[in-house]
Design a protein around this motif. Structure first.
Motif, PDB file in Angstrom:
ATOM      1  N   ASP A 162      41.015  38.317  39.486  1.00 10.39           N
ATOM      2  CA  ASP A 162      41.996  37.511  38.925  1.00 10.39           C
ATOM      3  C   ASP A 162      41.467  37.039  37.461  1.00 10.39           C
ATOM      4  N   VAL A 163      41.395  38.168  36.650  1.00 10.12           N
ATOM      5  CA  VAL A 163      40.981  38.020  35.240  1.00 10.12           C
ATOM      6  C   VAL A 163      41.879  37.460  34.274  1.00 10.12           C
ATOM      7  N   ARG A 164      41.513  36.728  33.454  1.00 11.20           N
ATOM      8  CA  ARG A 164      42.435  36.201  32.659  1.00 11.20           C
ATOM      9  C   ARG A 164      42.174  36.498  31.043  1.00 11.20           C
ATOM     10  N   LEU A 165      40.771  36.796  30.667  1.00 10.96           N
ATOM     11  CA  LEU A 165      40.273  37.141  29.574  1.00 10.96           C
ATOM     12  C   LEU A 165      39.438  38.419  29.926  1.00 10.96           C
ATOM     13  N   LEU A 166      39.844  39.704  29.560  1.00  9.05           N
ATOM     14  CA  LEU A 166      39.241  40.779  29.803  1.00  9.05           C
ATOM     15  C   LEU A 166      38.420  41.568  28.414  1.00  9.05           C
TER      16      LEU A 166
END
Length: 505
Positions: free
Chosen positions: A160-164
């Motif tokens: 559940d990445v938000r900042l990659l």
């Protein structure tokens, strides 16, 4: 756009080195933000601070994430908040399947029992998102590096990445795979994922980035609007602190007598004996000449170079090699070195250097006889040799007793060059000599190549960057599917002409 991430006055010190000095970074939600800088500027260190690799308390300054003060003490802490970092060295287990890799440490299990149906179902959905059609059960070492990068991104999406954060994601990719990955970043942005990309490839930065922050010597130099007509020269100027409108140093091009001649070279695959990888290749290099070999990844360029250098790759090798008209014995690496050949590998970290050893150790490694007497190593002579090449190649380091693993990529590459120059070669084969290093360090490597050609040495330059071949070489051979499909003077070559040979042959 609201600010998702703000890093304020970040300072990080190691013994004797200030890696980051009051660095500031602002990343807006939903943007692709590039971080550029020379090797050793502090880019990766800053991202390790952000992701908790360097935990809160080990640095000065503050991280504000999603409007709150954040103190990440482990990688898990940052991942729990949706921050995922993909390092340049991929963190995949080659022997495991794609599905197993996607959910390592994030298993779909109940009471310690894996739910394989759910695992494979979710894997299929994630692979679809990143544009991969491979089966979830495919072993990771059976797919190429480009696909492995996409698996890493799928792995991030599973969390559940938000900042990659992507650290040099295209460094080992050919152009087509690089474009696919960059287009995927744009798709993720459209889905609301914020991205930070660290890259030396400025054309790629301009293609995907909304903003660019430049770091030099551990300090923030500028933050630029990438969508406001930003040029590569603007970024380079801030990166290196000087104008570099001419990326390739001038050289007086004067080819001398024939130096190296390779004729009728054939090589078969070491494991698949029915597969011929190099097909009847002939080429030559003159004294003082820089000869390029262009081709896409998988065309056989590295296999050709390694097979000539002491038959260190391949089997059933046939053909002849001559130096100054006399037959050479290149049947082993030792004999190839003694005959006047040197090969600078494309993989300096795994094959070119012993990272946990010193510059001195690495410099003399390929020619220990020169610093030994009756089989006993002379430390004083070893130090003298390492110091000579440190100065000659302008390697930035406190001393030759520094561990190579602590150096920037550009300085590591200089140590590799020093190691092979110490063997006294007549011909140097340079395989991707500037891979993973910044524009300033590239210029220094180019200057060294020019110095070698001025000394009358022959240089064979393999590169995936066509502007580099056009800017540095006297002649260019074009390779495709294990054979040479064209040869031209660099003055008559263009990227379009080279690519047309590759796709039509």
């Amino acid at each position: 756009m609201s600010i998702l991430l703000e890093m304020r006055e970040i300072t990080k010190e190691f013994p004797g080195v200030k890696a980051l000095d009051r660095v500031n970074l602002q990343v807006a939600e939903g943007e692709i933000h590039a971080i550029c800088g020379e090797n050793g500027a502090g880019k990766s260190t800053l991202m390790k601070v952000l992701s908790g690799v360097y935990p809160a308390g080990s640095y000065d300054g503050e991280i504000h994430y999603d409007g709150q003060l954040a103190e990440f003490r482990t990688l898990r802490d940052s991942e729990d908040r949706g921050i995922v970092i993909i390092h340049q060295e991929l963190a995949l287990v080659p022997e495991l399947s794609i599905a197993e890799n996607l959910f390592i440490g994030n298993e779909r299990a109940q009471k310690g029992v894996m739910n394989w149906h759910e695992t494979f179902q979710e894997t299929e959905q994630l692979l679809k998102k990143v544009g991969l059609k491979d089966s979830p059960g495919t072993q990771v070492d059976k797919i190429g590096v480009g696909k492995q990068q996409l698996v890493e991104i799928a792995k991030a999406l599973a969390k559940d990445v938000r900042l990659l954060i992507l650290d040099e994601p295209t460094a080992a990719l050919q152009e087509n795979d690089s474009r696919k990955l960059l287009d995927l970043m744009l798709e993720l942005k459209a889905q609301g994922v914020t991205c930070i990309i660290i890259s030396h490839k400025l054309n790629e930065v301009r293609y995907v980035a909304d903003s660019v922050t430049v770091i030099r010597d551990g300090m923030t130099v500028s933050t630029l609007d990438a969508k406001a007509g930003l040029s590569e020269d603007d970024i380079v100027r801030d990166m290196v602190g000087r104008d570099m409108s001419n990326r390739y140093p001038d050289r007086e091009r004067r080819a001398g007598d024939l130096l190296l001649e390779v004729e009728g070279w054939n090589v078969w695959h070491p494991e698949h004996s029915e597969r011929q990888v190099i097909k009847d290749i002939s080429f030559n290099v003159r004294a003082g000449e820089v000869v390029g070999i262009a081709g896409v990844m998988g065309s056989g360029r590295t296999e050709l170079a390694m097979s000539i250098f002491g038959q260190s790759w391949g089997r059933n090798i046939s053909g002849t090699a001559k130096l100054r008209g006399s037959a050479m014995d290149v049947s082993t690496v030792d004999r190839a070195i003694n005959g006047g050949l040197a090969y600078v590998t494309e993989d300096r970290k795994s094959l070119g250097l012993v990272l946990d050893e010193t510059i001195q150790f690495n410099t003399t490694l390929a020619n220990l006889e020169e610093v030994s007497a009756k089989g006993v190593l002379n430390p004083n002579e070893e130090t003298k040799a390492a110091e000579y090449y440190r100065k000659a190649l302008r390697t930035r380091t406190p001393s030759v007793f520094q561990k190579v693993g602590n150096l920037s990529g550009g300085n590591q590459q200089k140590v590799v060059l020093g190691k092979w120059l110490f063997t006294g070669p007549e011909v140097l084969i340079l395989d991707e000599p500037t891979r993973g290093i910044d524009v300033g360090a590239k210029y220094e490597i180019y200057a060294i190549i020019n110095e070698l050609s001025a000394q009358g040495k022959g240089v064979v330059m393999i590169s995936s960057e066509m502007p580099e071949l056009l800017g540095m070489c006297d002649r260019i051979y074009v390779m495709n599917e294990g054979a040479f499909v064209g040869e031209m003077p660099a003055a008559e070559a263009t990227q379009e002409r080279i690519m047309s040979l590759i796709v039509t042959e």
